[in-house]
Design a protein around this motif. Structure first.
Motif, short mmCIF file in Angstrom:
data_model
loop_
_atom_site.label_atom_id
_atom_site.label_comp_id
_atom_site.label_asym_id
_atom_site.label_seq_id
_atom_site.Cartn_x
_atom_site.Cartn_y
_atom_site.Cartn_z
N ARG A 289 35.78 36.67 44.27
CA ARG A 289 36.79 35.84 44.99
C ARG A 289 37.07 34.37 44.37
O ARG A 289 38.15 34.12 44.67
CB ARG A 289 36.04 35.57 46.44
CG ARG A 289 35.98 36.95 47.23
CD ARG A 289 35.41 36.99 48.54
NE ARG A 289 35.39 38.22 49.09
CZ ARG A 289 34.54 38.66 50.12
NH1 ARG A 289 33.76 37.56 50.81
NH2 ARG A 289 34.37 39.82 50.55
N LYS B 230 31.11 51.03 46.94
CA LYS B 230 31.10 49.65 46.10
C LYS B 230 30.31 48.89 47.27
O LYS B 230 30.44 48.72 48.45
CB LYS B 230 32.60 49.21 46.06
CG LYS B 230 32.71 47.89 45.71
CD LYS B 230 34.23 47.49 45.88
CE LYS B 230 34.40 45.94 45.71
NZ LYS B 230 35.71 45.48 45.76
N TYR C 124 32.68 45.28 34.64
CA TYR C 124 32.95 44.02 33.97
C TYR C 124 32.39 43.99 32.36
O TYR C 124 32.85 43.42 31.59
CB TYR C 124 32.79 42.76 34.41
CG TYR C 124 33.43 42.41 35.78
CD1 TYR C 124 34.94 42.46 35.95
CD2 TYR C 124 32.98 42.69 37.04
CE1 TYR C 124 35.59 42.25 37.23
CE2 TYR C 124 33.53 42.75 38.25
CZ TYR C 124 34.78 42.60 38.21
OH TYR C 124 35.55 42.53 39.69
C1 PBG Z 1 39.59 43.13 47.76
C2 PBG Z 1 38.70 43.38 46.33
C3 PBG Z 1 37.62 42.71 46.47
C4 PBG Z 1 36.74 43.22 45.24
C5 PBG Z 1 37.50 44.26 44.87
N1 PBG Z 1 38.75 44.60 45.46
C6 PBG Z 1 36.85 41.66 47.01
C7 PBG Z 1 36.63 41.76 48.46
O1 PBG Z 1 36.61 42.66 49.20
O2 PBG Z 1 36.39 40.58 48.92
C8 PBG Z 1 35.47 42.79 44.92
C9 PBG Z 1 35.14 43.29 43.22
C10 PBG Z 1 33.97 42.38 42.87
O3 PBG Z 1 33.34 41.78 43.45
O4 PBG Z 1 33.73 42.76 41.59
N2 PBG Z 1 41.02 43.58 47.50
#
Ligand code: PBG
Length: 336
Positions: A214, A257, A322
């Protein structure tokens, strides 16, 4: 004779661990750079390489430096990237997400010019584009301010068509809206993109491990959190329902995820559905490793390859990570 006695002469499992090459022969899970999907952050401009403080080694890039990084990934055997856009301005509805000349369409075109065979995946969500940082448009229709599911679906369909028109190969909705896969499939088909697959973030948890992302994507919610749309980390059966629904709606690939604290979900998803399964090794998981490695508390190379191997062993076919560039390089020089 086995140390367990004459009735167990076969119980000598160390026989197959004695030599490096022997261990390689019987290895069950083999990691390859083509298992990886590299997440990349892109913002408007030129020549930008702005390091993300909580994600050392990861950068906000402009379309030109993005193409350079993707070219390095391609040379190392990585076949796909997923793009996250940081637009020049945000508003209530995230309107810049629908701009045909917006940051993601620009990035896709820059990549496709240089790397026509690279698979370009686009994250489909509004949190990077809205001033409030939530993953869709807001309304009060449930009695409190929250993301309006069905109005967001319409916009999501439009966002996917914009990205497909710019040349995206796979669209990946991550907003956890009910019915998002069906809505996107309809929108893509109607616009002549029935050949574009959907990778659904099907089981995405409301996780504190997204913190560094974020910061990277400049997308933290300005009030509340994402628990009215992302899943409760305590639930596993619900993940299977989410996945079943997304597959019924037409998802071609599914995602779990985060990855590390959710290996049980990955395993159950793979066993139950046997469809291409991706796992997202998220930003907080990356940050923990980098922080410990920087202090000399962990051997980064060994820990990263162990983690990625174990995510694959649990059942993931693809891993968004990453670490992709480093890991691909290390795999080339993996010594036995
Ligand atoms: C939201 C999105 C998020 C991530 C990928 N797509 C963040 C969220 O849901 O707040 C997080 C990926 C990461 O933490 O590596 N579009």
């Amino acid at each position: 004779m086995s140390p367990l006695g004459p009735r167990f002469p076969e119980l000598r499992l160390r026989r197959l661990r004695r030599l490096p090459a022997l261990r390689e022969l019987v290895r069950e899970t083999e990691l390859s750079p083509s298992d990886f999907i590299l997440p990349l952050f892109v913002r408007p401009g030129q020549g930008i390489r702005r390091e993300i403080p909580s994600m050392p080694g990861q950068f906000q890039l402009s379309p030109d430096t993005l193409a350079e990084t993707a070219a390095r990934a391609w040379e190392l055997g990585i076949r796909a990237v997923i793009l996250f856009g940081i637009p020049p301005h945000k508003d209530e509805t995230g309107s810049s997400a629908l701009d045909e000349a917006g940051i993601i369409p620009q990035a896709i075109r820059a990549l496709k010019r240089q790397l026509p065979d690279l698979i370009v995946i686009t994250d489909e969500c509004f949190c990077e584009y809205t001033s409030h940082g939530h993953c869709g448009v807001l309304s009060q229709h449930t009695g409190r301010l929250d993301v309006d599911n069905d109005r967001t679906l319409e916009l999501l369909g439009q966002q996917c068509v914009v990205h497909a028109r710019a040349g995206a190969d796979i669209v990946a909705p991550s907003g956890m809206m009910d019915g998002m896969v069906a809505a996107i499939r309809r929108a893509l088909d109607a616009a002549g993109f029935s050949h574009i697959p959907i990778l659904s973030y099907a089981a995405k948890y409301a996780s504190a491990f997204y913190g560094p992302f974020r910061e990277a994507a400049e997308s933290p919610p300005q009030f509340g959190d994402r628990s009215t749309y992302q899943m409760d980390p305590a639930n596993a059966n619900e993940a299977l329902r989410e996945i079943a629904l997304d597959l019924a709606e037409g998802a071609d690939l599914i995602m779990v995820k985060p990855a590390l604290a959710y290996l049980d979900i990955i395993q159950r998803a793979k066993q139950q559905f046997r469809v291409p399964l991706a796992a997202y090794n998220v930003s907080g998981e990356y940050a923990m490793i980098k922080a410990a490695a920087a202090r000399g508390w962990l051997d980064e190379r060994r820990v990263v390859l162990e983690i990625l191997t174990c995510i694959k062993r649990a059942g993931a076919d693809l891993i968004l990570t990453y670490h992709a560039l480093d890991a691909a390089l290390w795999l080339k020089t993996w010594s036995i």
